[in-house]
Write a protein that holds these residues in place. Structure first.
Motif, PDB file in Angstrom:
ATOM      1  N   ALA A  48       0.838  -1.209   0.000  1.00 32.60           N
ATOM      2  CA  ALA A  48       0.000   0.000   0.000  1.00 32.60           C
ATOM      3  C   ALA A  48       0.867   1.249   0.000  1.00 32.60           C
ATOM      4  O   ALA A  48       0.628   2.196  -0.770  1.00 32.60           O
ATOM      5  CB  ALA A  48      -0.930  -0.003   1.210  1.00 32.60           C
ATOM      6  N   ALA A  49       1.887   1.286   0.841  1.00 30.72           N
ATOM      7  CA  ALA A  49       2.759   2.452   0.914  1.00 30.72           C
ATOM      8  C   ALA A  49       3.448   2.711  -0.423  1.00 30.72           C
ATOM      9  O   ALA A  49       3.654   3.865  -0.820  1.00 30.72           O
ATOM     10  CB  ALA A  49       3.799   2.263   2.010  1.00 30.72           C
ATOM     11  N   ALA A  50       3.807   1.645  -1.131  1.00 30.31           N
ATOM     12  CA  ALA A  50       4.512   1.770  -2.399  1.00 30.31           C
ATOM     13  C   ALA A  50       3.600   2.189  -3.546  1.00 30.31           C
ATOM     14  O   ALA A  50       4.087   2.541  -4.614  1.00 30.31           O
ATOM     15  CB  ALA A  50       5.202   0.454  -2.741  1.00 30.31           C
ATOM     16  N   GLY A  51       2.276   2.118  -3.325  1.00 34.91           N
ATOM     17  CA  GLY A  51       1.357   2.601  -4.345  1.00 34.91           C
ATOM     18  C   GLY A  51       0.672   1.542  -5.170  1.00 34.91           C
ATOM     19  O   GLY A  51       0.179   1.841  -6.269  1.00 34.91           O
ATOM     20  N   ALA A  52       0.621   0.287  -4.691  1.00 30.68           N
ATOM     21  CA  ALA A  52      -0.152  -0.722  -5.414  1.00 30.68           C
ATOM     22  C   ALA A  52      -1.588  -0.237  -5.553  1.00 30.68           C
ATOM     23  O   ALA A  52      -2.203   0.182  -4.569  1.00 30.68           O
ATOM     24  CB  ALA A  52      -0.101  -2.054  -4.675  1.00 30.68           C
ATOM     25  N   GLY A  53      -2.128  -0.292  -6.755  1.00 33.23           N
ATOM     26  CA  GLY A  53      -3.433   0.312  -7.013  1.00 33.23           C
ATOM     27  C   GLY A  53      -4.569  -0.308  -6.237  1.00 33.23           C
ATOM     28  O   GLY A  53      -5.390   0.379  -5.631  1.00 33.23           O
ATOM     29  N   THR A  54      -4.643  -1.658  -6.238  1.00 34.62           N
ATOM     30  CA  THR A  54      -5.708  -2.369  -5.538  1.00 34.62           C
ATOM     31  C   THR A  54      -5.117  -3.533  -4.766  1.00 34.62           C
ATOM     32  O   THR A  54      -4.339  -4.322  -5.313  1.00 34.62           O
ATOM     33  CB  THR A  54      -6.762  -2.908  -6.527  1.00 34.62           C
ATOM     34  OG1 THR A  54      -7.326  -1.820  -7.264  1.00 34.62           O
ATOM     35  CG2 THR A  54      -7.876  -3.641  -5.786  1.00 34.62           C
ATOM     36  N   LEU A  55      -5.495  -3.641  -3.493  1.00 33.73           N
ATOM     37  CA  LEU A  55      -5.115  -4.775  -2.660  1.00 33.73           C
ATOM     38  C   LEU A  55      -6.379  -5.523  -2.273  1.00 33.73           C
ATOM     39  O   LEU A  55      -7.257  -4.965  -1.602  1.00 33.73           O
ATOM     40  CB  LEU A  55      -4.396  -4.319  -1.398  1.00 33.73           C
ATOM     41  CG  LEU A  55      -2.969  -3.792  -1.509  1.00 33.73           C
ATOM     42  CD1 LEU A  55      -2.442  -3.430  -0.120  1.00 33.73           C
ATOM     43  CD2 LEU A  55      -2.062  -4.817  -2.160  1.00 33.73           C
ATOM     44  N   ALA A  56      -6.487  -6.773  -2.711  1.00 33.09           N
ATOM     45  CA  ALA A  56      -7.549  -7.650  -2.232  1.00 33.09           C
ATOM     46  C   ALA A  56      -6.989  -8.421  -1.056  1.00 33.09           C
ATOM     47  O   ALA A  56      -6.041  -9.203  -1.202  1.00 33.09           O
ATOM     48  CB  ALA A  56      -8.006  -8.591  -3.338  1.00 33.09           C
ATOM     49  N   LEU A  57      -7.540  -8.183   0.128  1.00 36.85           N
ATOM     50  CA  LEU A  57      -7.022  -8.753   1.374  1.00 36.85           C
ATOM     51  C   LEU A  57      -8.009  -9.797   1.879  1.00 36.85           C
ATOM     52  O   LEU A  57      -9.144  -9.465   2.235  1.00 36.85           O
ATOM     53  CB  LEU A  57      -6.843  -7.633   2.405  1.00 36.85           C
ATOM     54  CG  LEU A  57      -6.165  -7.966   3.729  1.00 36.85           C
ATOM     55  CD1 LEU A  57      -4.726  -8.422   3.502  1.00 36.85           C
ATOM     56  CD2 LEU A  57      -6.196  -6.750   4.658  1.00 36.85           C
ATOM     57  N   ALA A  58      -7.585 -11.061   1.883  1.00 34.63           N
ATOM     58  CA  ALA A  58      -8.482 -12.162   2.224  1.00 34.63           C
ATOM     59  C   ALA A  58      -8.069 -12.832   3.522  1.00 34.63           C
ATOM     60  O   ALA A  58      -6.906 -13.222   3.699  1.00 34.63           O
ATOM     61  CB  ALA A  58      -8.502 -13.197   1.094  1.00 34.63           C
ATOM     62  N   ASP A  59      -9.030 -12.967   4.436  1.00 37.55           N
ATOM     63  CA  ASP A  59      -8.787 -13.657   5.706  1.00 37.55           C
ATOM     64  C   ASP A  59     -10.143 -13.882   6.357  1.00 37.55           C
ATOM     65  O   ASP A  59     -10.984 -12.973   6.363  1.00 37.55           O
ATOM     66  CB  ASP A  59      -7.885 -12.828   6.626  1.00 37.55           C
ATOM     67  CG  ASP A  59      -7.252 -13.652   7.742  1.00 37.55           C
ATOM     68  OD1 ASP A  59      -8.015 -14.286   8.506  1.00 37.55           O
ATOM     69  OD2 ASP A  59      -6.025 -13.653   7.854  1.00 37.55           O
ATOM     70  N   ASP A  60     -10.373 -15.065   6.923  1.00 34.79           N
ATOM     71  CA  ASP A  60     -11.670 -15.351   7.542  1.00 34.79           C
ATOM     72  C   ASP A  60     -11.634 -15.226   9.058  1.00 34.79           C
ATOM     73  O   ASP A  60     -12.625 -15.509   9.737  1.00 34.79           O
ATOM     74  CB  ASP A  60     -12.150 -16.758   7.162  1.00 34.79           C
ATOM     75  CG  ASP A  60     -11.261 -17.864   7.735  1.00 34.79           C
ATOM     76  OD1 ASP A  60     -10.118 -17.564   8.129  1.00 34.79           O
ATOM     77  OD2 ASP A  60     -11.707 -19.025   7.762  1.00 34.79           O
ATOM     78  N   ASP A  61     -10.516 -14.758   9.604  1.00 36.95           N
ATOM     79  CA  ASP A  61     -10.317 -14.751  11.056  1.00 36.95           C
ATOM     80  C   ASP A  61     -10.610 -13.379  11.655  1.00 36.95           C
ATOM     81  O   ASP A  61     -10.690 -12.371  10.954  1.00 36.95           O
ATOM     82  CB  ASP A  61      -8.878 -15.156  11.355  1.00 36.95           C
ATOM     83  CG  ASP A  61      -8.696 -15.690  12.766  1.00 36.95           C
ATOM     84  OD1 ASP A  61      -9.700 -15.823  13.484  1.00 36.95           O
ATOM     85  OD2 ASP A  61      -7.536 -15.961  13.151  1.00 36.95           O
ATOM     86  N   GLU A  62     -10.749 -13.365  12.994  1.00 34.55           N
ATOM     87  CA  GLU A  62     -10.906 -12.117  13.735  1.00 34.55           C
ATOM     88  C   GLU A  62      -9.632 -11.859  14.554  1.00 34.55           C
ATOM     89  O   GLU A  62      -8.878 -12.775  14.852  1.00 34.55           O
ATOM     90  CB  GLU A  62     -12.110 -12.186  14.687  1.00 34.55           C
ATOM     91  CG  GLU A  62     -13.458 -12.105  13.996  1.00 34.55           C
ATOM     92  CD  GLU A  62     -13.848 -13.385  13.299  1.00 34.55           C
ATOM     93  OE1 GLU A  62     -13.586 -14.477  13.880  1.00 34.55           O
ATOM     94  OE2 GLU A  62     -14.399 -13.329  12.181  1.00 34.55           O
ATOM     95  N   VAL A  63      -9.436 -10.606  14.888  1.00 30.87           N
ATOM     96  CA  VAL A  63      -8.243 -10.216  15.652  1.00 30.87           C
ATOM     97  C   VAL A  63      -8.345 -10.746  17.080  1.00 30.87           C
ATOM     98  O   VAL A  63      -9.365 -10.573  17.753  1.00 30.87           O
ATOM     99  CB  VAL A  63      -8.088  -8.688  15.676  1.00 30.87           C
ATOM    100  CG1 VAL A  63      -6.841  -8.291  16.478  1.00 30.87           C
ATOM    101  CG2 VAL A  63      -8.005  -8.125  14.263  1.00 30.87           C
ATOM    102  N   ASP A  64      -7.265 -11.386  17.520  1.00 36.12           N
ATOM    103  CA  ASP A  64      -7.172 -11.912  18.883  1.00 36.12           C
ATOM    104  C   ASP A  64      -6.024 -11.200  19.599  1.00 36.12           C
ATOM    105  O   ASP A  64      -5.069 -10.737  18.959  1.00 36.12           O
ATOM    106  CB  ASP A  64      -6.904 -13.422  18.819  1.00 36.12           C
ATOM    107  CG  ASP A  64      -6.907 -14.071  20.194  1.00 36.12           C
ATOM    108  OD1 ASP A  64      -8.001 -14.385  20.692  1.00 36.12           O
ATOM    109  OD2 ASP A  64      -5.806 -14.262  20.757  1.00 36.12           O
TER     110      ASP A  64
END
Length: 262
Positions: A48-64
């Protein structure tokens, strides 16, 4: 690029290996990051910092609470929240110009196939072999480069599996169905900065692939001993009898032979 983008990414643009053309390639790219945990956190943040246009972020978990020792996308206020939503918020603050697509699910089947087909590069930041092999099969089908990382205890590894060349796929190196011990951070522990080192290296490989600069880790497995801070690079070869990529490699070879025939 507009004036703000030229300024924001000026330190990339100054690099002759990247320049305006390379940065524009990043701005137009779509990256699929599977896993918003220890590896996915630094990888997604640098992308993201480098400027990637779109990031699809996949994860089914919740923060613990136990995640916060190393998963730098998340904060104490995120505990109980889906990791992809916590990650979306952090990444938006880091760079509002990057589009974040949170996918709160375990990608599999047609959904995984669809997301891999849309991506320019795929990052495997997950923690189980079943998902790793499913992602590899999808990347082989769609000829998409796969940047794979792993970290446990004090040991890390990174490689690139890119069927656009003559290198191996993930299955060539770690055949599915073999008696491989599955180890996870929840049981074995992990040195916090190790995930940052491996995840940041995954981001670097992904950026190089998108820009088209340097030499990727395709055909090499990079191993890190974090206790001694020693790196080893091992050459890895394609398995000609691989049940996942052999037929694809043969088809590509036949196509190249036909194209070169008079």
């Amino acid at each position: 690029m507009n004036d703000d983008q030229l300024l924001r990414y000026s330190r990339h643009i100054l690099l002759p290996e990247i320049g305006v053309e390379g940065q524009e390639a990043l701005l137009a790219a779509r990256v699929l990051v599977l896993g918003a945990g220890g590896l996915g956190s630094p990888a997604a943040m640098y992308l993201a910092a480098a400027g990637a246009g779109t990031l699809a972020l996949a994860d089914d978990d919740e923060v613990d609470l136990t995640n916060l020792q190393r998963q730098i996308l998340h904060t104490a206020e995120s505990v109980g929240e889906p990791k992809v939503e916590s990650g979306r918020r952090t990444l938006h603050r880091l760079n509002p110009g990057t589009r974040i697509e949170p996918l709160h699910c375990r990608l599999e089947g047609d959904a995984l196939d669809e997301q891999v087909a849309l991506a320019d590069v795929v990052l495997d930041c997950c923690d189980n072999f079943a998902t790793r092999h499913a992602v590899n099969r999808a990347c082989v089908r769609h000829r998409k480069p796969l940047v794979s990382g792993a970290a446990i205890r004090f040991d890390g590894q990174i490689s690139v599996f890119d069927l656009r060349g003559d290198g191996p796929c993930y299955h060539c190196l770690f055949p599915e169905g073999e008696d491989v011990e599955e180890v996870r951070c929840a049981v074995m522990g992990v040195f916090a900065p190790l995930t940052g080192i491996v995840g940041a290296t995954q981001a670097a490989e992904a950026l190089k692939l998108i820009i088209g600069c340097g030499t990727s880790l395709a055909g090499r497995l990079l191993l890190l001993d974090g206790l001694r801070m020693q790196w080893r690079s091992i050459n890895v070869l394609r398995d000609p009898d691989c049940t996942v990529c052999a037929s694809v490699q043969r088809a590509d070879g036949d196509a190249r032979s036909l194209a070169s025939s008079p």
